[in-house]
Scaffold this active site. Structure first.
Site, PDB file in Angstrom:
ATOM      1  N   LYS A   1       0.828  -1.211   0.000  1.00  0.00           N
ATOM      2  CA  LYS A   1       0.000   0.000   0.000  1.00  0.00           C
ATOM      3  C   LYS A   1       0.860   1.257   0.000  1.00  0.00           C
ATOM      4  CE  LYS A   1      -3.800  -2.311   0.105  1.00  0.00           C
ATOM      5  NZ  LYS A   1      -3.175  -3.496  -0.476  1.00  0.00           N
ATOM      6  N   ASP A   2       0.227   2.370  -0.392  1.00  0.00           N
ATOM      7  CA  ASP A   2       0.912   3.653  -0.497  1.00  0.00           C
ATOM      8  C   ASP A   2       1.484   4.102   0.841  1.00  0.00           C
ATOM      9  OD1 ASP A   2       0.498   4.266  -3.250  1.00  0.00           O
ATOM     10  OD2 ASP A   2      -1.594   4.656  -2.796  1.00  0.00           O
ATOM     11  N   ARG A   3       2.545   4.879   0.765  1.00  0.00           N
ATOM     12  CA  ARG A   3       3.173   5.433   1.961  1.00  0.00           C
ATOM     13  C   ARG A   3       2.463   6.700   2.423  1.00  0.00           C
ATOM     14  NH1 ARG A   3       6.948   9.235   1.552  1.00  0.00           N
ATOM     15  NH2 ARG A   3       7.409   8.569  -0.556  1.00  0.00           N
TER      16      ARG A   3
END
Length: 676
Positions: free
Chosen positions: A221-223
């Site tokens: 998942k995105d940071r």
């Protein structure tokens, strides 16, 4: 009363991973860094012809929220922070009589005596007539009744096999037996803010004192976002999982369940996105037309910029190229390359500088104040432990998923370039030579393109001229390069030219190091959104929260409401995507702008000239995002420098500093109940 040892106890309650807030702050002027842009990775085409409009992506990390969708179609949502009650089962004492026919009674009695003597004799058992399965049963019996306190080794003497038993030197296993009515794999939700999945897994593993490889997850998942996703781990007590990880800032664990199998990469059907675009300038009519077009026509299914890293000097695919070529030293050198975007006062930058100048990994490692979770630290540790020329083993110090991301990044680059060429050359209709899938392959999540040696070959078919009218552009797939895929004849020369530019061939022959061998797979040329909905909101304060997170809902906070007559306009979107599609590519289709963070940094100063300064008391609420960065011009300059720079470590450090005094650890009654 024992004397309090200040030196020994001063760091006792500090989490292992900390921000660097004890360091002097350095005032830096914001400079435009040499970031990757969409054109650098082959992202050039659009589907709809509507005019774009301006809107800021990820002005705050709370503007981008992602929830995983599992294989059953259930959305991962944090709803429970309680530690589940698990009945404790004490380990059984060794029985008087031998539990196995393979272990004679006299040997069993001798094994029990081993534990009672300070210098017990060596016990031997002739296993020459035993099968491998029989010997395995002996090992399992020892583990069951002696908790790892007795070790067994098989060796050959005078053409006979013997199993020798002795007291183990290592610490014995004092854990409780796992309840028989519970699956041995603990599945749990991880809610995180401003942390990527790989970093989060390293932190959780460190707190639990287990290897990161023991943690499994379905996708990355995105940071710069608030995300919720499933993890799994084998036989870790729920109280330990919950309590030991509480010092990790910006992470909450909950919704614990027990299952018989672990998670695997790709064990999800997609992701649900809730995204706020700030300072939107488009008219409502244009916005509605663009979104209806998106709903009907979809978008080019490009790999987004986050697939390739931020730094144009060292994009992730440049590491992947070296790994695919078998250039192990060069791959290490690229990872440890000192770039213009590296902040000189950070440990990582100092270590990279020392390594570049001296080639001495041990000396570079000393630049870190303590143990670190960064890729650079792990690689330098590997280089210092292994022979100086054993770069293959040194690279294995980096988590496997990270190394796979490097080579998948190169596959993604090739796919993007070919996708743009396909649309430019043949438009948006199916044409002769295009490939279609004959069956739907298993979802491979954000890691689509991973080495698929264990998977059977995916069957595809090339369309004939007569068949083209039976299919649409939404049926067409393009291959990601590998040794076991079929290239479309109408684009084969394009693939060949791109691969040869990087010293590779269409065949992508197998390597000696299996991890870096790719069989290839296929990806749909077009992506489509599901369950798309949107609303227009107005706000005055640039720090105004536009989306309620899982954690905020769990705390009982109300859903943010539009401010009547608000100064600024926002577009809040909600939609679902297949697991390998990128939300930023959806946003790109309606905005018609580059989605790089540097581009949106330039748009994010809309409030500076008009927002009055105000005194606000610092909110001590856990995970607070109301830091006032957007309403203070000085803070804003620092915000741009750190948040939108290529240096991911800088962002991580910033996020940790901002939350250091705010992340309070609340020890609930469950701690005392379940950890006794």
């Amino acid at each position: 009363m024992p004397k309090f040892d200040k030196k020994r106890n001063k760091n006792r309650f500090k989490p292992r991973f900390q921000g660097k807030s004890n360091r002097p702050q350095v005032n830096r002027e914001y400079q435009h860094q040499n970031q990757l842009r969409e054109i650098d990775v082959g992202i050039t085409k659009f589907i709809n012809t509507f005019e774009g409009f301006s809107g800021v992506i990820k002005a705050r990390f709370s503007d981008f929220q992602v929830n995983e969708i599992d294989l059953n179609g259930q959305i991962a949502k944090l709803t429970n922070l309680e530690i589940p009650k698990v009945e404790k089962v004490e380990k059984a004492d060794p029985p008087v009589d031998s539990p196995l026919s393979q272990i004679p009674q006299e040997i069993w009695a001798a094994l029990k005596q081993i534990l009672d003597e300070s210098e017990p004799p060596l016990v031997e058992l002739d296993v020459s007539e035993m099968t491998k399965e029989n010997r395995t049963e002996v090992h399992q019996s020892l583990k069951k009744y002696f908790s790892g306190k007795i070790c067994a080794n098989t060796e050959t003497k005078n053409d006979k096999k013997y199993m020798t038993f002795k007291k183990c030197d290592a610490k014995s296993d004092n854990r409780l037996s796992w309840p028989k009515d519970k699956g041995e794999f603990v599945h749990f939700l991880v809610y995180k803010e401003c942390l990527d999945t790989l970093d989060t897994s390293l932190r959780i593993a460190s707190c639990l004192k287990i290897a990161p490889a023991n943690l499994n997850y379905a996708g990355v998942k995105d940071r710069r976002a608030k995300t919720t996703q499933w993890f799994s781990v084998k036989k870790v007590a729920p109280w330990k999982l919950m309590v030991k990880t509480r010092p990790i800032r910006n992470v909450k664990i909950g919704n614990i369940t027990f299952k018989d199998k672990p998670l695997k990469l790709g064990d999800l059907t997609g992701n649900k996105f809730r995204i706020a675009l700030r300072n939107v300038t488009g008219e409502d009519d244009l916005i509605e037309k663009s979104l209806n077009s998106l709903k009907d026509k979809g978008f080019v299914n490009y790999y987004g910029l986050q697939r390739f890293g931020n730094d144009k000097e060292v994009p992730t695919f440049s590491i992947g190229i070296q790994l695919l070529l078998g250039n192990w030293k060069e791959a290490c050198d690229v990872i440890l390359k000192l770039t213009k975007s590296d902040q000189p006062d950070l440990d990582i930058s100092k270590a990279k500088k020392v390594y570049v100048e001296t080639g001495n990994a041990e000396m570079a490692l000393k630049q870190f104040e303590g143990k670190n979770s960064s890729i650079e630290y792990l690689l330098l540790s590997g280089l210092s432990k292994e022979h100086k020329n054993d770069y293959v083993n040194a690279l294995s110090s980096i988590p496997r998923n990270t190394r796979l991301l490097y080579i998948h990044s190169f596959q993604s680059l090739v796919w993007n370039l070919v996708a743009s060429k396909r649309i430019e050359k043949y438009g948006l209709n199916a044409v002769e030579g295009d490939l279609i899938l004959l069956e739907n392959p298993k979802k491979t999540s954000e890691n689509e393109g991973e080495d698929c040696d264990e998977n059977k070959k995916i069957p595809v078919k090339a369309l004939s001229a007569d068949e083209c009218t039976n299919y649409t552009i939404y049926d067409i797939v393009l291959p990601l390069p590998g040794y076991d895929i079929t290239y479309p004849e109408n684009l084969k020369d394009c693939y060949k030219e791109i691969l040869e530019n990087y010293g590779l061939s269409l065949e992508m022959t197998k390597q000696k190091v299996r991890t870096y061998t790719l069989s290839g797979t296929y990806r749909k040329l077009m992506g489509q959104v599901q369950d798309l909905s949107w609303k227009i909101m107005y706000y005055n304060d640039p720090n105004f929260n536009l989306i309620r997170s899982d954690l905020e809902e769990l705390k009982g906070e109300e859903e943010p409401k539009s401010v009547e007559g608000g100064k600024y306009k926002a577009l809040v979107l909600e939609f679902c995507l297949d697991s390998s599609s990128y939300a930023t590519m959806v946003l790109r289709e309606i905005l018609k702008t580059d989605t790089s963070s540097s581009s949106h940094a330039k748009l994010n100063n809309y409030h500076v000239a008009t927002t009055p300064e105000k005194n606000t008391s610092e909110d001590n609420e856990e995970f607070s995002d109301k830091t006032g960065l957007l309403s203070d011009s000085q803070k804003y300059e620092a915000f741009k420098n750190i948040v939108f720079s290529e240096n991911e470590t800088g962002l991580k450090r910033k996020c940790e500093e901002e939350n250091e005094e705010k992340a309070k650890i609340v020890i609930t009654e469950n701690f005392y109940t379940d950890s006794k």
